[in-house]
Design an enzyme around this catalytic site. Sequence first.
Site, short mmCIF file in Angstrom:
data_model
loop_
_atom_site.label_atom_id
_atom_site.label_comp_id
_atom_site.label_asym_id
_atom_site.label_seq_id
_atom_site.Cartn_x
_atom_site.Cartn_y
_atom_site.Cartn_z
N CYS A 11 0.83 -1.22 0.00
CA CYS A 11 0.00 0.00 0.00
C CYS A 11 0.86 1.27 0.00
O CYS A 11 1.59 1.51 0.96
CB CYS A 11 -0.90 -0.07 1.23
SG CYS A 11 -1.64 1.48 1.72
N CYS A 63 0.09 3.78 2.79
CA CYS A 63 0.57 3.25 4.07
C CYS A 63 2.03 3.63 4.29
O CYS A 63 2.45 3.93 5.40
CB CYS A 63 0.44 1.73 4.12
SG CYS A 63 -1.27 1.16 3.98
#
Length: 99
Positions: A24, A27
């Site tokens: 991600c 993230c």
Amino acid sequence: MKGDFNALINGDKPVLVDFHAEWCGPCKAQGPIISDLAKAVGGKVRIIKIDIDKNQAVAQRYQVRGVPTLALFKAGQIVWRQSGVQSKSQLMTVINQNT
């Protein structure tokens, strides 16, 4: 993992959980913000990162659909939750309101 997670979120201290995934992009952007936040709040809250791919049962239990998702637990209950990258100031406000 499940037993450990329950013990963590039911402790005396509020716990900020960063549900994330290795793949991600957002993230990865959230990571340094969380590190800065940890230094700023000191011992006020515990901050833990949960990889949703490695801890699928926990992610399913809390219906984490998108990452990053941050959740603040107090006495085992979610008192705040938000998906997407959060700024340090947003997170500080949430922590200060709930500690």
